[in-house]
Design an enzyme around this catalytic site. Structure first.
Site, mmCIF file in Angstrom:
data_model
loop_
_atom_site.group_PDB
_atom_site.id
_atom_site.type_symbol
_atom_site.label_atom_id
_atom_site.label_comp_id
_atom_site.label_asym_id
_atom_site.label_seq_id
_atom_site.Cartn_x
_atom_site.Cartn_y
_atom_site.Cartn_z
ATOM 1 N N HIS A 1 -48.038 117.791 -74.018
ATOM 2 C CA HIS A 1 -46.886 118.473 -73.416
ATOM 3 C C HIS A 1 -46.860 118.195 -71.909
ATOM 4 C CE1 HIS A 1 -44.068 121.513 -72.126
ATOM 5 N NE2 HIS A 1 -43.665 121.594 -73.383
ATOM 6 N N ASN B 1 -42.512 126.905 -79.205
ATOM 7 C CA ASN B 1 -43.591 126.830 -78.220
ATOM 8 C C ASN B 1 -43.480 128.017 -77.269
ATOM 9 O OD1 ASN B 1 -45.489 126.194 -76.335
ATOM 10 N ND2 ASN B 1 -44.480 124.335 -75.578
ATOM 11 N N GLU C 1 -39.321 114.844 -75.161
ATOM 12 C CA GLU C 1 -38.970 115.942 -74.249
ATOM 13 C C GLU C 1 -38.846 115.397 -72.835
ATOM 14 O OE1 GLU C 1 -40.156 120.254 -74.916
ATOM 15 O OE2 GLU C 1 -42.056 119.234 -74.766
ATOM 16 N N GLU D 1 -46.226 119.977 -69.464
ATOM 17 C CA GLU D 1 -46.880 120.993 -68.624
ATOM 18 C C GLU D 1 -48.395 120.783 -68.585
ATOM 19 O OE1 GLU D 1 -44.907 124.342 -70.445
ATOM 20 O OE2 GLU D 1 -43.040 123.675 -69.533
ATOM 21 N N LYS E 1 -45.533 128.921 -75.049
ATOM 22 C CA LYS E 1 -46.178 128.705 -73.738
ATOM 23 C C LYS E 1 -47.052 129.915 -73.387
ATOM 24 C CE LYS E 1 -42.404 125.625 -72.688
ATOM 25 N NZ LYS E 1 -41.548 124.972 -71.716
ATOM 26 N N GLY F 1 -36.650 123.670 -69.446
ATOM 27 C CA GLY F 1 -36.461 124.901 -68.688
ATOM 28 C C GLY F 1 -35.405 124.834 -67.604
ATOM 29 N N SER G 1 -34.454 122.566 -73.121
ATOM 30 C CA SER G 1 -33.261 123.411 -73.001
ATOM 31 C C SER G 1 -32.410 123.466 -74.270
ATOM 32 C CB SER G 1 -32.420 122.979 -71.805
ATOM 33 O OG SER G 1 -33.143 123.141 -70.597
HETATM 34 P P1 13P Z 1 -37.324 125.046 -72.969
HETATM 35 O O1 13P Z 1 -36.738 125.108 -74.353
HETATM 36 O O2 13P Z 1 -37.582 126.391 -72.378
HETATM 37 O O3 13P Z 1 -36.548 124.115 -72.087
HETATM 38 O O4 13P Z 1 -38.784 124.404 -73.119
HETATM 39 C C1 13P Z 1 -38.892 123.212 -73.812
HETATM 40 C C2 13P Z 1 -40.308 122.925 -74.056
HETATM 41 O O5 13P Z 1 -41.065 122.602 -73.160
HETATM 42 C C3 13P Z 1 -40.811 123.060 -75.438
HETATM 43 O O6 13P Z 1 -42.075 122.520 -75.561
#
Ligand code: 13P
Length: 255
Positions: free
Chosen positions: A101, A16, A170, A103, A18, A176, A212
């Site tokens: 997701h 991903n 997740e 976010e 982003k 993150g 992470s």
């Molecule tokens: P990170 O791997 O940067 O923690 O992000 C995870 C994520 O949101 C994948 O969709």
């Protein structure tokens, strides 16, 4: 079911991106990634920002690598400036869409109220789905939150689609942050997810983990939490690091 059927025995790795990347970055990434590529046991799903989808799709040479949209709205074509629906994603070559997701939940472009209709819209457009669920904080409500997110996403969906849906656990607090749950904590959530899936007759649905994930902890999770793969943000954005992750995931397929 007209969805592209991915190899059911394979593990899954979702990259991903982003809101990152550029034409130059993706050109180099696809070249480096596919040099000596031998991870055909793993379904690699690359989810770039929308404008790069077709560019990346054109550069993919391995059948086990596909592209995904990072989100989609539930509406059919019409007057929705700035939005992207599942028909458009399918048209530009996506086999998957990521839905739910955190976010997108946080910026309010996705919520439990529209989850079911958005899942239906993806399935109607022959897209497979990565449905993300996860609690924001660890509390006694954590289990209820993931059950609610799961039920609102697939509670009304026919079990014949169980192969077309992947559940990504997740925990928001792990995204993150460099902070991860233990394998035991993931296993506990996996059991709850599994119980809901089974109650709905979803017996072929895979469960992956995100938050992470790095080349340093991937092997620990894949062997101790018995997950079907990962969804990765930061650590997917360098070809070398992605290949390290693929090494552990692809190896685990054969265990
Ligand atoms: P990170 O791997 O940067 O923690 O992000 C995870 C994520 O949101 C994948 O969709």
């Amino acid at each position: 079911v007209l969805c592209y059927i991915f190899n059911m025995s394979s593990k899954i790795l979702v990259a991903n991106w982003k809101m990152n990347g550029s034409l130059d970055i993706f050109a180099d990434y696809l070249k480096d990634l596919q040099k000596g590529y031998d991870f055909s046991n793993t379904q690699l799903i690359i989810a770039p920002p929308f404008p790069y989808l077709n560019f990346i799709k054109q550069k993919i040479v391995f059948e086990s690598i596909v592209v995904a949209g990072q989100t989609a709205v539930l509406w059919n074509d019409g007057a929705k400036t700035g939005d992207i629906n599942c028909r458009i994603l399918k048209d530009v070559g996506c086999d998957f869409v990521i839905l739910g997701h955190s976010e997108c939940r946080i910026n309010n472009t996705f919520n439990d109220g529209i989850a079911s209709d958005t899942v239906k819209s993806a399935l109607n457009n022959n897209l497979n789905i990565i449905l993300c669920i996860g609690e924001e904080i660890v509390s006694e409500r954590s289990d209820d939150v993931i059950i609610e997110q799961l039920m609102s996403g697939i509670g009304e969906i026919d079990k014949k689609y169980s192969k077309s849906i992947v559940i990504a656990y997740e925990p928001v607090w792990a995204i993150g942050t460099g902070i991860t749950p233990t394998a035991e904590q993931i296993l506990q959530k996996k059991q709850i997810i599994y119980a809901v899936l089974h109650s709905l007759g979803f017996i072929d649905t895979k469960i992956i983990y995100g938050g992470s994930v790095t080349p340093e902890n991937a092997q620990y999770f894949i062997t101790n939490a018995q997950i079907d793969g990962f969804i990765v943000g930061k650590a997917c954005m360098k070809a070398d690091s992605l290949k390290e992750l693929l090494k552990y995931v692809d190896y685990a397929t054969n265990l």
